[in-house]
Design a protein around this motif. Structure first.
Motif, PDB file in Angstrom:
ATOM      1  N   GLY A   3       0.905  -1.072  -0.132  1.00 41.22           N
ATOM      2  CA  GLY A   3       0.313   0.306   0.027  1.00 41.22           C
ATOM      3  C   GLY A   3       1.263   1.230  -0.348  1.00 41.22           C
ATOM      4  O   GLY A   3       0.278   2.099  -0.679  1.00 41.22           O
ATOM      5  N   THR A   4       1.682   1.478   0.649  1.00 39.38           N
ATOM      6  CA  THR A   4       2.976   2.554   0.620  1.00 39.38           C
ATOM      7  C   THR A   4       3.478   3.023  -0.082  1.00 39.38           C
ATOM      8  O   THR A   4       3.720   3.627  -1.263  1.00 39.38           O
ATOM      9  CB  THR A   4       3.329   2.787   2.037  1.00 39.38           C
ATOM     10  N   GLY A   5       3.410   1.009  -1.487  1.00 40.09           N
ATOM     11  CA  GLY A   5       4.734   1.202  -2.624  1.00 40.09           C
ATOM     12  C   GLY A   5       4.061   2.430  -3.620  1.00 40.09           C
ATOM     13  O   GLY A   5       4.577   2.583  -4.479  1.00 40.09           O
ATOM     14  N   ILE A   6       2.399   2.454  -3.093  1.00 46.04           N
ATOM     15  CA  ILE A   6       1.661   2.913  -4.619  1.00 46.04           C
ATOM     16  C   ILE A   6       2.397   4.487  -4.642  1.00 46.04           C
ATOM     17  O   ILE A   6       2.160   4.684  -5.518  1.00 46.04           O
ATOM     18  CB  ILE A   6      -0.160   2.936  -4.279  1.00 46.04           C
ATOM     19  N   ASN A   7       2.289   5.194  -3.602  1.00 46.11           N
ATOM     20  CA  ASN A   7       2.969   6.132  -3.659  1.00 46.11           C
ATOM     21  C   ASN A   7       4.023   6.824  -4.140  1.00 46.11           C
ATOM     22  O   ASN A   7       4.526   7.199  -4.985  1.00 46.11           O
ATOM     23  CB  ASN A   7       2.426   7.021  -1.974  1.00 46.11           C
ATOM     24  N   ARG A   8       5.094   5.457  -4.488  1.00 46.68           N
ATOM     25  CA  ARG A   8       6.373   5.377  -4.625  1.00 46.68           C
ATOM     26  C   ARG A   8       6.503   6.019  -5.884  1.00 46.68           C
ATOM     27  O   ARG A   8       6.878   5.499  -6.622  1.00 46.68           O
ATOM     28  CB  ARG A   8       7.298   4.470  -4.179  1.00 46.68           C
ATOM     29  N   GLU A   9       5.147   4.271  -6.558  1.00 43.18           N
ATOM     30  CA  GLU A   9       5.166   4.416  -7.996  1.00 43.18           C
ATOM     31  C   GLU A   9       4.060   5.254  -8.273  1.00 43.18           C
ATOM     32  O   GLU A   9       4.358   5.142  -9.815  1.00 43.18           O
ATOM     33  CB  GLU A   9       4.364   2.716  -8.232  1.00 43.18           C
ATOM     34  N   LEU A  10       3.672   6.202  -8.003  1.00 47.57           N
ATOM     35  CA  LEU A  10       3.239   7.327  -9.054  1.00 47.57           C
ATOM     36  C   LEU A  10       4.035   8.198  -9.419  1.00 47.57           C
ATOM     37  O   LEU A  10       3.578   8.628 -10.786  1.00 47.57           O
ATOM     38  CB  LEU A  10       1.841   8.091  -7.728  1.00 47.57           C
ATOM     39  N   SER A  11       5.421   7.439  -8.864  1.00 46.95           N
ATOM     40  CA  SER A  11       6.250   9.179  -9.742  1.00 46.95           C
ATOM     41  C   SER A  11       6.567   8.435 -10.828  1.00 46.95           C
ATOM     42  O   SER A  11       6.942   8.561 -12.048  1.00 46.95           O
ATOM     43  CB  SER A  11       7.661   8.772  -9.291  1.00 46.95           C
ATOM     44  N   ARG A  12       6.550   6.828 -11.788  1.00 41.35           N
ATOM     45  CA  ARG A  12       6.271   6.292 -13.141  1.00 41.35           C
ATOM     46  C   ARG A  12       5.635   6.749 -13.864  1.00 41.35           C
ATOM     47  O   ARG A  12       5.470   7.001 -15.121  1.00 41.35           O
ATOM     48  CB  ARG A  12       6.703   5.019 -12.683  1.00 41.35           C
ATOM     49  N   ASP A  13       4.504   7.350 -12.974  1.00 42.93           N
ATOM     50  CA  ASP A  13       3.169   7.474 -13.693  1.00 42.93           C
ATOM     51  C   ASP A  13       2.977   9.147 -14.133  1.00 42.93           C
ATOM     52  O   ASP A  13       2.720   9.443 -15.391  1.00 42.93           O
ATOM     53  CB  ASP A  13       1.920   7.243 -13.400  1.00 42.93           C
ATOM     54  N   ILE A  14       3.599  10.097 -13.306  1.00 45.38           N
ATOM     55  CA  ILE A  14       3.828  11.209 -13.600  1.00 45.38           C
ATOM     56  C   ILE A  14       4.262  11.740 -14.902  1.00 45.38           C
ATOM     57  O   ILE A  14       4.738  11.991 -15.554  1.00 45.38           O
ATOM     58  CB  ILE A  14       4.913  12.137 -11.818  1.00 45.38           C
ATOM     59  N   LYS A  15       5.574  10.664 -14.532  1.00 47.45           N
ATOM     60  CA  LYS A  15       7.129  10.884 -15.477  1.00 47.45           C
ATOM     61  C   LYS A  15       6.433  10.464 -17.460  1.00 47.45           C
ATOM     62  O   LYS A  15       6.793  11.407 -17.595  1.00 47.45           O
ATOM     63  CB  LYS A  15       8.404   9.692 -15.670  1.00 47.45           C
ATOM     64  N   ALA A  16       5.835   9.857 -16.955  1.00 44.82           N
ATOM     65  CA  ALA A  16       4.450   9.329 -18.402  1.00 44.82           C
ATOM     66  C   ALA A  16       3.863   9.594 -19.635  1.00 44.82           C
ATOM     67  O   ALA A  16       3.867  10.667 -19.808  1.00 44.82           O
ATOM     68  CB  ALA A  16       4.015   7.884 -18.313  1.00 44.82           C
ATOM     69  N   ALA A  17       3.417  10.687 -17.925  1.00 42.69           N
ATOM     70  CA  ALA A  17       3.109  11.991 -18.225  1.00 42.69           C
ATOM     71  C   ALA A  17       2.970  13.141 -18.672  1.00 42.69           C
ATOM     72  O   ALA A  17       2.882  13.805 -19.591  1.00 42.69           O
ATOM     73  CB  ALA A  17       2.050  12.643 -16.973  1.00 42.69           C
ATOM     74  N   ASP A  18       4.380  13.767 -18.248  1.00 44.09           N
ATOM     75  CA  ASP A  18       5.567  14.768 -17.972  1.00 44.09           C
ATOM     76  C   ASP A  18       6.209  14.892 -19.717  1.00 44.09           C
ATOM     77  O   ASP A  18       6.014  15.488 -20.932  1.00 44.09           O
ATOM     78  CB  ASP A  18       6.609  14.730 -17.003  1.00 44.09           C
ATOM     79  N   LEU A  19       5.588  13.006 -20.136  1.00 43.60           N
ATOM     80  CA  LEU A  19       6.812  12.784 -21.452  1.00 43.60           C
ATOM     81  C   LEU A  19       5.444  12.953 -22.467  1.00 43.60           C
ATOM     82  O   LEU A  19       5.329  13.057 -23.692  1.00 43.60           O
ATOM     83  CB  LEU A  19       7.130  11.452 -21.493  1.00 43.60           C
ATOM     84  N   GLY A  20       4.489  13.448 -22.197  1.00 42.71           N
ATOM     85  CA  GLY A  20       3.325  12.568 -23.231  1.00 42.71           C
ATOM     86  C   GLY A  20       3.067  12.112 -23.392  1.00 42.71           C
ATOM     87  O   GLY A  20       2.515  11.141 -25.203  1.00 42.71           O
ATOM     88  N   LEU A  21       3.317  10.203 -23.063  1.00 43.06           N
ATOM     89  CA  LEU A  21       2.996   8.923 -23.463  1.00 43.06           C
ATOM     90  C   LEU A  21       1.550   8.779 -23.578  1.00 43.06           C
ATOM     91  O   LEU A  21       0.857   8.866 -22.588  1.00 43.06           O
ATOM     92  CB  LEU A  21       3.418   8.318 -22.850  1.00 43.06           C
ATOM     93  N   THR A  22       1.458   8.288 -24.895  1.00 38.30           N
ATOM     94  CA  THR A  22      -0.455   7.148 -24.533  1.00 38.30           C
ATOM     95  C   THR A  22       0.071   6.385 -26.044  1.00 38.30           C
ATOM     96  O   THR A  22       1.576   6.237 -26.569  1.00 38.30           O
ATOM     97  CB  THR A  22      -1.101   8.310 -25.519  1.00 38.30           C
ATOM     98  N   GLY A  23      -0.118   5.430 -25.212  1.00 40.49           N
ATOM     99  CA  GLY A  23      -0.529   4.229 -26.149  1.00 40.49           C
ATOM    100  C   GLY A  23      -1.691   3.120 -26.783  1.00 40.49           C
ATOM    101  O   GLY A  23      -2.606   3.426 -26.391  1.00 40.49           O
ATOM    102  N   ARG A  24      -1.620   1.852 -27.769  1.00 41.94           N
ATOM    103  CA  ARG A  24      -2.703   1.329 -28.055  1.00 41.94           C
ATOM    104  C   ARG A  24      -2.353   0.181 -28.352  1.00 41.94           C
ATOM    105  O   ARG A  24      -0.736   0.168 -28.776  1.00 41.94           O
ATOM    106  CB  ARG A  24      -3.109   1.935 -29.021  1.00 41.94           C
ATOM    107  N   VAL A  25      -2.717  -0.801 -27.427  1.00 35.62           N
ATOM    108  CA  VAL A  25      -2.335  -1.935 -27.710  1.00 35.62           C
ATOM    109  C   VAL A  25      -3.718  -3.118 -28.306  1.00 35.62           C
ATOM    110  O   VAL A  25      -4.038  -2.344 -27.837  1.00 35.62           O
ATOM    111  CB  VAL A  25      -2.367  -2.683 -26.108  1.00 35.62           C
ATOM    112  N   SER A  26      -2.750  -3.363 -29.110  1.00 36.62           N
ATOM    113  CA  SER A  26      -3.973  -4.966 -29.394  1.00 36.62           C
ATOM    114  C   SER A  26      -3.216  -6.359 -29.475  1.00 36.62           C
ATOM    115  O   SER A  26      -1.799  -6.496 -29.021  1.00 36.62           O
ATOM    116  CB  SER A  26      -3.949  -4.719 -31.469  1.00 36.62           C
TER     117      SER A  26
END
Length: 173
Positions: A54-77
């Motif tokens: 549960g506390t690790g979720i806060n640490r992992e949020l930084s990776r999501d912020i980095k993806a948002a900063d890079l403007g990344l989007t993806g499509r999976v099929s």
């Protein structure tokens, strides 16, 4: 005379006594069976270190912020249920040689799989996977350095490509 014989019968010859004794007896036997059965079963959904996770979720949020900063989007099929095609889009046209892809089943941890997706073109990646069973899955795509990630839920069979975006909390930062 027969009335006297029936009223003087010992208690263990009365059928209702055994019915009343059988109710708690069956309950005790069933409880013992359930306790033994539950001790032999492994439940993969329960984590022993739930607090650390549960506390690790806060640490992992930084990776999501980095993806948002890079403007990344993806499509999976999925192709033939054995191949995963990923298209990443970024304003700066970033290309990584390989991506790590983790597919996690919502309830059955023994079906989880991790694979490497190789770059096959500009922002295009391909990975081989084991066929996914029908149901709810989570997909987690990240670079090999684990600097960013795109994560989403998906339901299989996947009818149309799945769009991945950074989670809402990261986009608001």
């Amino acid at each position: 005379m027969t009335d006297d014989n029936e009223s003087n019968r010992p208690w263990y010859r009365e059928p209702w006594v055994w019915v009343i004794i059988a109710i708690p007896g069956i309950t005790i036997l069933w409880s013992v069976f359930l306790i033994l059965f539950s001790m032999q079963q492994h439940v993969s959904m329960v984590e022993d270190d739930y607090y650390d996770k549960g506390t690790g979720i806060n640490r992992e949020l930084s990776r999501d912020i980095k993806a948002a900063d890079l403007g990344l989007t993806g499509r999976v099929s999925f192709t033939d249920q054995q191949r995963l095609d990923i298209v990443l889009k970024s304003p700066e046209r970033r290309n990584w040689e390989r991506l790590e892809v983790e597919l996690s089943h919502a309830t059955l941890g023994d079906r989880d799989q991790t694979t490497i997706a190789e770059r096959v073109g500009e922002g295009r990646y391909r990975a081989s996977i084991n066929a996914l069973s029908d149901g709810r899955w989570y997909i987690d795509i990240r670079n090999i350095g684990n600097d960013w990630r795109l994560r989403s839920a998906l339901n299989t069979p996947l009818e149309e490509p799945l769009t991945l975006k950074p989670i809402r909390e990261a986009r608001q930062q």
